[in-house]
Design a protein around this motif. Structure first.
Motif, PDB file in Angstrom:
ATOM      1  N   ASP A 294       8.905  14.794   0.788  1.00 19.07           N
ATOM      2  CA  ASP A 294       7.882  15.592   0.743  1.00 19.07           C
ATOM      3  C   ASP A 294       6.684  15.207   0.119  1.00 19.07           C
ATOM      4  N   ILE A 295       6.975  14.220  -0.942  1.00 22.31           N
ATOM      5  CA  ILE A 295       5.856  13.485  -1.519  1.00 22.31           C
ATOM      6  C   ILE A 295       4.922  12.453  -0.510  1.00 22.31           C
ATOM      7  N   THR A 296       5.768  11.619   0.082  1.00 18.25           N
ATOM      8  CA  THR A 296       5.270  10.711   0.948  1.00 18.25           C
ATOM      9  C   THR A 296       4.635  11.324   2.345  1.00 18.25           C
ATOM     10  N   SER A 297       4.958  12.756   2.564  1.00 19.32           N
ATOM     11  CA  SER A 297       4.412  13.161   3.779  1.00 19.32           C
ATOM     12  C   SER A 297       2.976  13.661   3.597  1.00 19.32           C
ATOM     13  N   LYS A 298       2.399  13.392   2.302  1.00 18.65           N
ATOM     14  CA  LYS A 298       0.990  13.612   2.089  1.00 18.65           C
ATOM     15  C   LYS A 298       0.158  12.317   2.136  1.00 18.65           C
ATOM     16  N   VAL A 299       0.936  11.361   2.218  1.00 16.31           N
ATOM     17  CA  VAL A 299       0.056   9.956   2.516  1.00 16.31           C
ATOM     18  C   VAL A 299      -0.124   9.693   3.892  1.00 16.31           C
ATOM     19  N   PRO A 300      -1.405   9.490   4.454  1.00 17.95           N
ATOM     20  CA  PRO A 300      -1.673   9.355   5.611  1.00 17.95           C
ATOM     21  C   PRO A 300      -0.985   7.975   6.249  1.00 17.95           C
ATOM     22  N   ASP A 301      -0.885   8.190   7.417  1.00 18.32           N
ATOM     23  CA  ASP A 301      -0.144   6.779   8.130  1.00 18.32           C
ATOM     24  C   ASP A 301      -1.201   5.634   8.042  1.00 18.32           C
TER      25      ASP A 301
ATOM     26  N   THR B  24       0.848  -1.272  -0.005  1.00 22.46           N
ATOM     27  CA  THR B  24      -0.063  -0.008   0.024  1.00 22.46           C
ATOM     28  C   THR B  24       0.818   1.243  -0.013  1.00 22.46           C
ATOM     29  N   ALA B  25       0.200   2.294  -0.132  1.00 23.72           N
ATOM     30  CA  ALA B  25       1.076   3.702  -0.164  1.00 23.72           C
ATOM     31  C   ALA B  25       1.557   3.896   1.355  1.00 23.72           C
ATOM     32  N   ALA B  26       0.884   3.186   2.307  1.00 20.61           N
ATOM     33  CA  ALA B  26       1.531   3.408   3.770  1.00 20.61           C
ATOM     34  C   ALA B  26       3.115   2.654   3.742  1.00 20.61           C
ATOM     35  N   HIS B  27       2.890   1.427   3.049  1.00 19.51           N
ATOM     36  CA  HIS B  27       4.391   0.834   3.191  1.00 19.51           C
ATOM     37  C   HIS B  27       5.314   1.422   2.429  1.00 19.51           C
ATOM     38  N   LEU B  28       4.831   2.116   1.258  1.00 21.16           N
ATOM     39  CA  LEU B  28       5.826   2.830   0.519  1.00 21.16           C
ATOM     40  C   LEU B  28       6.490   3.890   1.308  1.00 21.16           C
ATOM     41  N   LYS B  29       5.509   4.658   2.156  1.00 23.33           N
ATOM     42  CA  LYS B  29       5.883   5.762   2.973  1.00 23.33           C
ATOM     43  C   LYS B  29       6.620   4.963   4.060  1.00 23.33           C
ATOM     44  N   ARG B  30       6.569   4.356   4.759  1.00 21.99           N
ATOM     45  CA  ARG B  30       7.479   3.654   5.876  1.00 21.99           C
ATOM     46  C   ARG B  30       8.834   3.243   5.287  1.00 21.99           C
ATOM     47  N   THR B  31       8.953   2.744   4.166  1.00 26.97           N
ATOM     48  CA  THR B  31       9.970   2.479   3.346  1.00 26.97           C
ATOM     49  C   THR B  31      10.965   3.659   3.134  1.00 26.97           C
ATOM     50  N   VAL B  32      10.287   4.738   2.553  1.00 27.46           N
ATOM     51  CA  VAL B  32      10.900   6.092   2.281  1.00 27.46           C
ATOM     52  C   VAL B  32      11.423   6.690   3.812  1.00 27.46           C
ATOM     53  N   GLU B  33      10.584   6.517   4.735  1.00 21.51           N
ATOM     54  CA  GLU B  33      11.008   7.256   6.059  1.00 21.51           C
ATOM     55  C   GLU B  33      12.077   6.353   6.522  1.00 21.51           C
ATOM     56  N   LYS B  34      12.334   5.044   6.370  1.00 24.59           N
ATOM     57  CA  LYS B  34      13.531   4.346   6.903  1.00 24.59           C
ATOM     58  C   LYS B  34      14.628   4.512   6.299  1.00 24.59           C
ATOM     59  N   LYS B  35      14.727   4.839   5.142  1.00 22.81           N
ATOM     60  CA  LYS B  35      15.926   4.673   4.344  1.00 22.81           C
ATOM     61  C   LYS B  35      16.199   6.238   4.046  1.00 22.81           C
ATOM     62  N   GLN B  36      17.382   6.550   4.562  1.00 21.94           N
ATOM     63  CA  GLN B  36      18.066   7.978   4.464  1.00 21.94           C
ATOM     64  C   GLN B  36      18.378   8.481   2.981  1.00 21.94           C
ATOM     65  N   GLN B  37      18.766   7.168   2.134  1.00 19.93           N
ATOM     66  CA  GLN B  37      18.989   7.432   0.685  1.00 19.93           C
ATOM     67  C   GLN B  37      17.744   8.055  -0.052  1.00 19.93           C
ATOM     68  N   LEU B  38      16.507   7.834   0.457  1.00 15.28           N
ATOM     69  CA  LEU B  38      15.491   8.161  -0.255  1.00 15.28           C
ATOM     70  C   LEU B  38      14.613   9.343   0.429  1.00 15.28           C
ATOM     71  N   ASP B  39      15.575  10.371   0.862  1.00 16.15           N
ATOM     72  CA  ASP B  39      14.973  11.564   1.549  1.00 16.15           C
ATOM     73  C   ASP B  39      14.465  12.554   0.516  1.00 16.15           C
ATOM     74  N   PHE B  40      15.029  12.194  -0.656  1.00 18.98           N
ATOM     75  CA  PHE B  40      14.339  13.220  -1.645  1.00 18.98           C
ATOM     76  C   PHE B  40      12.701  12.944  -1.957  1.00 18.98           C
ATOM     77  N   LEU B  41      12.321  12.078  -1.361  1.00 18.94           N
ATOM     78  CA  LEU B  41      10.819  11.720  -1.479  1.00 18.94           C
ATOM     79  C   LEU B  41      10.076  11.943  -0.327  1.00 18.94           C
TER      80      LEU B  41
END
Length: 154
Positions: free
Chosen positions: A114-121, A95-112
């Motif tokens: 802003d986009i994932t902050s719009k996805v509800p937890d 789900t979008a929430a899984h993608l959001k958690r993946t982006v939040e966990k990986k420092q390498q994906l910090d450029f994303l």
């Protein structure tokens, strides 16, 4: 004779420095995933997007192909990590929430971020069980859809 003079035989030079294979010091090695990719990014569309930028001049023929492959590898890594995240939460779907958690966990994906902050937890496991829906609402909605379809068939 060339080898005795200290010259290498034919072949590419060894990669040294930032282009060397392997992770940087202190980081774990990435897990290689054998994934069959059936989808390719359209090279012509990538070239069109690149040329739409006024700052980009001529684009070499191999450049959109390289960008396509880079996108493919990026997507494999991102979706595979999201699949691991989904599996860790006992979910069969990403789900979008899984993608959001993946982006939040990986420092390498910090450029994303802003986009994932719009996805509800995602709701926690206790919130899912307490939503009061025991399946009856779903059955009613399906029954209503069937009635509408039957009434529309004259």
């Amino acid at each position: 004779m060339a080898e005795s003079a200290g010259l290498r035989a034919r072949g590419p030079p060894p990669l040294v420095g930032p282009h060397a294979p392997g992770p940087p010091a202190g980081e774990p090695a990435p897990v290689r995933r054998d994934v069959e990719v059936r989808t390719k990014f359209p090279v012509a569309r990538i070239k069109r997007i690149m040329q739409a930028d006024e700052d980009v001049g001529k684009v070499a023929q191999v450049t959109p192909v390289a960008v396509s492959k880079a996108l493919e590898l990026f997507m494999i890594a991102l979706v595979s990590d999201a699949a691991d995240e989904a599996a860790s939460s006992s979910s069969k779907r990403i789900t979008a929430a899984h993608l959001k958690r993946t982006v939040e966990k990986k420092q390498q994906l910090d450029f994303l971020w802003d986009i994932t902050s719009k996805v509800p937890d995602a709701p926690g496991p206790s919130e899912k069980a307490d939503d009061g829906d025991d399946g009856e609402g779903r059955k009613r909605r399906q029954a209503q859809r069937k009635k509408r379809k039957d009434s529309e068939d004259f």
